[in-house]
Design an enzyme around this catalytic site. Structure first.
Site, PDB file in Angstrom:
ATOM      1  N   ILE A  92       6.271  27.540  48.308  1.00 62.76           N
ATOM      2  CA  ILE A  92       7.499  27.876  48.503  1.00 62.76           C
ATOM      3  C   ILE A  92       8.161  27.817  50.002  1.00 62.76           C
ATOM      4  CG2 ILE A  92       8.857  30.391  48.900  1.00 62.76           C
ATOM      5  CD1 ILE A  92       6.827  31.662  47.158  1.00 62.76           C
ATOM      6  N   CYS A  93       9.334  26.603  49.636  1.00 62.79           N
ATOM      7  CA  CYS A  93      10.068  26.624  51.173  1.00 62.79           C
ATOM      8  C   CYS A  93      11.566  28.346  51.928  1.00 62.79           C
ATOM      9  CB  CYS A  93      10.850  25.088  51.170  1.00 62.79           C
ATOM     10  SG  CYS A  93      11.679  25.380  52.694  1.00 62.79           S
ATOM     11  N   LEU A  94      10.309  28.767  52.534  1.00 66.30           N
ATOM     12  CA  LEU A  94      11.006  29.813  53.261  1.00 66.30           C
ATOM     13  C   LEU A  94      10.746  29.554  54.414  1.00 66.30           C
ATOM     14  CD1 LEU A  94      12.478  32.029  53.024  1.00 66.30           C
ATOM     15  CD2 LEU A  94      10.994  33.415  51.861  1.00 66.30           C
TER      16      LEU A  94
END
Lengths: 363, 158
Positions: free
Chosen positions: B92-94
């Protein structure tokens, strides 16, 4: 004390009292460790943490020097957070009342809280006595503050000395907002620009800095040429502590050479791999002088003030990275032709030959 | 007592509250080891993920959490088609999980932020460029792909 709330609140219902107590209890809990704050410290943005927790957070990862920020609002913390005495008194009162309860005489939870409080207070007091609060992160580091009323000079927030590199020359503090990659201080106010505008401004600023950095650095590095150094001294009165740079100068010169080397070699590798090292050096020396001269000629508006106001560039000879140098070098190379007359150098012939090649390969 | 133990102790009670009714399960894999967690939650309403249950695998470095780093969170691999999720790994790119981490966030905050991300992708730095492109060009097609993939994963689970 006999304010209005002092008369009204005690007369409120039990439910209201419980609400108040619940709210007060919540505000005694640290948002980092979720424990009671026996030594609450408050940041300049008004957020409270345990001394130990905030200390750990601020000193976490300090090898990459960067801004110290508040965990809750991410605001930059410039000043050392101070003990929130009012909040500490409330926490103390709560724990003292819990501990004196005669019914469940000091359950193990209360005893463990009392031990915790003792440890926390002892740790804070010992750091306070040794003057090492927050691992001295606010003493060993500082912010460069640029005040427009002060001719836009960057000054150390600890000692007010002029700073231009990553370390204050006076108090040795590491400058937190010195951006090692861009070789400058964050002085563009982000809020003033829309996104596109900001990028443009930053690009302009970078180009401008790279250019002025090279000019200034080249002037400085040209120590062999008598006329030039005296010219430089006139153009650049020594208002700031100049010798601060001397420790780093050699290293920077190396880097400078390196980048020019790579520039020249890149362009010529196929054609003139066998070129003599001496020749390269002559060329560099010559180029440096010429660049400095031609820049002076072209920018009459850059008087002594110019160098004073842009002294952050002074420390950044290594900002001569590939992208800017390739864009920037071409005009200088062309300008060399007329400035070379000023410089009756023995190596003119080899330098000229070299220069013409550079010029060709650029186009 | 470490932070994660405190979170763990208060967690089941907080999960009962209406605020977190969308989380169907959040617990360590093994009660004696708080470094591996699993979570199952309902996809956010008014998004293509509505009506589906999503799975997260959470790893916590007990030495570092929460001061020096947040949890590492992955979707179950090959279930979530989303601009900010790597399909094969579930990565996840967060920002919250990376540079923007601060120790005030809890596991519940992280799961909440991931749920918000599902409904509101960040298209500035997509991990899955293809899905980001489809999201941008043809939202209906994006919805269909997301739901097809989730349906596929649901059938595979049964």
């Amino acid at each position: 004390m006999n304010g209005h709330l002092h008369t009204v609140i005690p007369k409120k219902s039990n439910a209201d009292h419980l609400r108040i107590v619940g709210r007060v209890l919540d505000s005694t809990v640290c948002t980092i460790c979720h424990d009671y704050m026996f030594v609450p410290v408050m940041t300049s943005c008004g957020h409270n943490y345990c001394y130990e927790c905030l200390n750990n957070w601020l000193n976490n990862n300090r090898s990459n020097v960067s801004e110290l920020t508040c965990p809750q609002c991410r605001n930059v913390i410039t000043n050392e957070p101070s003990l929130n005495v009012a909040l500490q008194q409330i926490v103390d009162l709560m724990l003292d009342i819990a501990a004196e309860d005669p019914q469940k005489s000091n359950s193990s939870e209360v005893r463990s809280l009392l031990t915790q409080r003792e440890c926390s207070v002892a740790e804070y007091k010992s750091d306070l006595l040794e003057e090492t609060l927050f691992n001295s992160v606010f003493k060993n580091t500082a912010k460069a503050i640029i005040d427009d009323d002060d001719d836009g000079i960057a000054r150390c927030s600890n000692c007010q000395w002029e700073v231009e590199g990553p370390v204050c020359p006076n108090c040795n503090a590491t400058i937190r907002n010195y951006n090692a990659g861009a070789q400058n201080f964050d002085e563009v106010d982000v809020d003033e620009y829309s996104d596109g505008e900001l990028e443009e401004v930053e690009r302009d600023l970078d180009n401008y800095r790279a250019e002025s950095a090279r000019t200034v650095h080249d002037l400085e590095a040209e120590e062999g040429d008598e006329s030039l150094s005296s010219e430089m001294d006139q153009a650049w009165p020594t208002r700031r502590p100049r010798n601060f740079m001397h420790g780093e100068e050699e290293e920077e010169e190396e880097e400078d050479r390196g980048s020019i080397d790579s520039f020249i070699v890149d362009e010529e590798e196929e054609e003139e791999e066998e070129e003599e090292e001496q020749e390269l050096k002559d060329e560099r020396k010559f180029r440096r002088a010429s660049v400095a001269l031609s820049d002076d000629d072209d920018n009459e508006s850059r008087d002594s003030d110019f160098y004073e106001h842009n002294d952050d560039g002074y420390a950044s000879g290594d900002s001569l990275d590939e992208s800017t140098s390739n864009d920037e070098l071409e005009p200088h190379t062309i300008r060399l032709t007329h400035s070379q007359d000023n410089n009756n150098n023995n190596n003119n012939n080899s330098a000229r030959k070299k220069r013409l090649i550079v010029l060709d390969s650029d186009e | 007592m470490s932070r994660i133990v405190k979170e763990y102790m208060g967690l089941q009670k907080r999960l009962q509250t209406p605020e977190f009714s969308w989380i169907s399960f959040l617990a360590p894999v093994d009660d004696d080891d708080l470094s591996e967690w699993v979570c199952r939650f309902q996809g956010p309403s008014e998004s293509p993920f509505e009506g589906f249950e999503l799975g997260l695998n959470i790893t916590i470095d007990l030495e570092k959490y929460p001061i020096s780093g947040g949890p590492r969170v992955l979707f179950e691999p090959r279930t979530v088609a989303h601009p900010n999720v790597k399909w094969d790994t579930g990565e996840i790119c967060l920002d919250l999980l990376k540079d923007a981490w601060t120790p005030i966030y809890t596991l519940l905050d992280v799961v909440g932020a991931i749920r918000d991300l599902l409904a509101d992708p960040g298209l500035d730095s997509p991990l899955d460029l293809d899905i980001a492109q489809i999201y941008d060009a043809d939202y209906e097609a994006y919805v269909q792909i997301v739901r097809y993939r989730l349906e596929e994963a649901r059938l595979a689970r049964v």
